[in-house]
Design an enzyme around this catalytic site. Structure first.
Site, short mmCIF file in Angstrom:
data_model
loop_
_atom_site.label_atom_id
_atom_site.label_comp_id
_atom_site.label_asym_id
_atom_site.label_seq_id
_atom_site.Cartn_x
_atom_site.Cartn_y
_atom_site.Cartn_z
N CYS A 90 2.40 5.93 -5.60
CA CYS A 90 3.67 5.23 -5.52
C CYS A 90 4.56 6.03 -4.56
O CYS A 90 4.94 7.17 -4.88
CB CYS A 90 4.31 5.13 -6.91
N HIS A 144 -3.60 -2.56 -0.62
CA HIS A 144 -2.57 -3.38 0.04
C HIS A 144 -3.22 -4.42 0.94
O HIS A 144 -4.17 -4.10 1.66
CB HIS A 144 -1.65 -2.49 0.88
N GLU A 164 4.60 -6.62 -5.32
CA GLU A 164 3.81 -5.50 -5.82
C GLU A 164 2.85 -5.91 -6.95
O GLU A 164 3.23 -6.69 -7.84
CB GLU A 164 4.72 -4.37 -6.34
N CYS A 214 8.96 -0.74 -1.24
CA CYS A 214 7.63 -0.26 -1.64
C CYS A 214 7.19 0.78 -0.62
O CYS A 214 6.98 0.43 0.55
CB CYS A 214 6.65 -1.43 -1.69
N GLY A 265 3.61 0.43 0.42
CA GLY A 265 3.54 -0.82 1.20
C GLY A 265 4.04 -0.62 2.62
O GLY A 265 3.48 -1.18 3.57
N1 API Z 1 2.72 -1.57 -7.57
C1 API Z 1 1.96 -0.47 -6.97
C2 API Z 1 2.43 0.89 -7.52
C3 API Z 1 3.85 1.21 -7.08
C4 API Z 1 3.96 1.28 -5.58
C5 API Z 1 5.37 1.20 -5.01
N2 API Z 1 6.46 1.12 -5.95
C6 API Z 1 5.60 2.28 -3.97
O1 API Z 1 6.75 2.72 -3.77
O2 API Z 1 4.58 2.68 -3.31
C7 API Z 1 0.48 -0.65 -7.29
O3 API Z 1 0.16 -1.32 -8.28
O4 API Z 1 -0.35 -0.09 -6.54
#
Ligand code: API
Length: 279
Positions: free
Chosen positions: A78, A164, A213, A222, A225
């Site tokens: 994250c 992703h 997400e 994100c 992301g």
């Molecule tokens: N939802 C993402 C985890 C949080 C990623 C995001 N909040 C960031 O800042 O990278 C997943 O399931 O891989």
């Protein structure tokens, strides 16, 4: 079971918000159902992800930190959470270092608290083989086309430790983030589901990005992301080495020299309040 009162700190990275728990100084045991309950914005604390700070035995990192989405699923990485983690351990006096190595589910990352109050993170080397995403496809391609019933969709697939899919759109404001994000997030070709990014290229040094997400839905920012979008854009010859990524919650600086190299992310981390919750 007796009710327990546990301390947490509410933080965010460009509006992607977290509840951060110190599991070094208080015994904690979270299960999927409790994370979902705490994530609820009416009956719980309310957050996009829960971050758990744990001790780490070994001299390669000072801490381990675990990440749970609002739906209770534990994930590998994250980006916004990594920056908030660094600020948390420093502000809580758990470290005096400003360069902090930490172990995550996706491996060791290094976080740097900079003098201007930002945090720079070595986000690791992106992985591009379908099996590493994971994404069920016979061979690696720059862009994949997948039939979604009424129409086909084209995207790049990148792992930053978490999966992703990155689509290019003409206008992020008009992109079908909710509908297309949801149908791709749980598509069977992604056995661990997937985060879905909608990228609008402004110029080689600037993109706009919205992300649906995995396990949370659209967030205001994100970090992984943003890294995945810059990797996808660079591989398509659309982006320079340093890119400003404008998300609904604000701007991240992303730098990537190319295949086999780590992605660097720089951005803010904000502490909102510290509280206790009864579980
Ligand atoms: N939802 C993402 C985890 C949080 C990623 C995001 N909040 C960031 O800042 O990278 C997943 O399931 O891989």
């Amino acid at each position: 079971m007796l009710a327990q009162s546990i301390r947490f700190t509410k933080m965010h990275g460009l509006g992607n918000d977290f509840a951060v728990f110190d599991a070094i100084n208080q015994p904690l045991d979270f299960n999927e159902q409790l994370v979902r309950q705490l994530a609820d914005r009416h009956e719980g604390i309310g957050f996009d992800q829960l971050l758990l700070v744990e001790p780490h035995a070994g001299d390669d990192a000072d801490f381990r930190y675990r990440i749970f989405n609002a739906d209770g699923s534990e994930v590998e990485h994250c980006g916004n959470g990594a920056r908030c983690f660094a600020r948390f351990v420093y502000e809580q006096g758990l470290t005096q270092k400003t360069r902090i190595p930490v172990m995550t589910e996706s491996g060791r990352i290094v976080l740097e608290l900079t003098a201007d109050g930002q945090v720079t993170v070595n986000m690791g080397i992106p992985r591009l083989e379908p099996a590493e995403i994971p994404f069920i496809f016979q061979a690696r391609q720059m862009l994949y086309t997948v039939d979604l019933g009424q129409d086909a969709v084209q995207f790049a697939a990148v792992s930053m430790g978490n999966p992703h899919a990155v689509l290019q759109v003409a206008d992020t404001q008009a992109a079908p983030v909710e509908s297309l994000g949801a149908s791709l997030e749980s598509h069977p070709l992604f056995p661990k589901r997937v985060n879905v990014g909608f990228m609008q290229v402004i110029n080689p040094q600037q993109i706009r990005l919205r992300v649906f997400e995995r396990g949370t839905g659209e967030t205001r920012a994100c970090g992984t992301g943003a890294c995945a979008a810059v990797v996808a854009g660079r591989l398509q010859g659309l982006l320079a080495e340093q890119v400003q990524v404008d998300l609904p919650g604000g701007r991240l600086q992303i730098a990537w020299q190319g295949e086999g190299q780590p992605v660097y992310m720089t951005g803010p981390a904000t502490t909102v309040y510290t509280g206790t919750v009864t579980v």
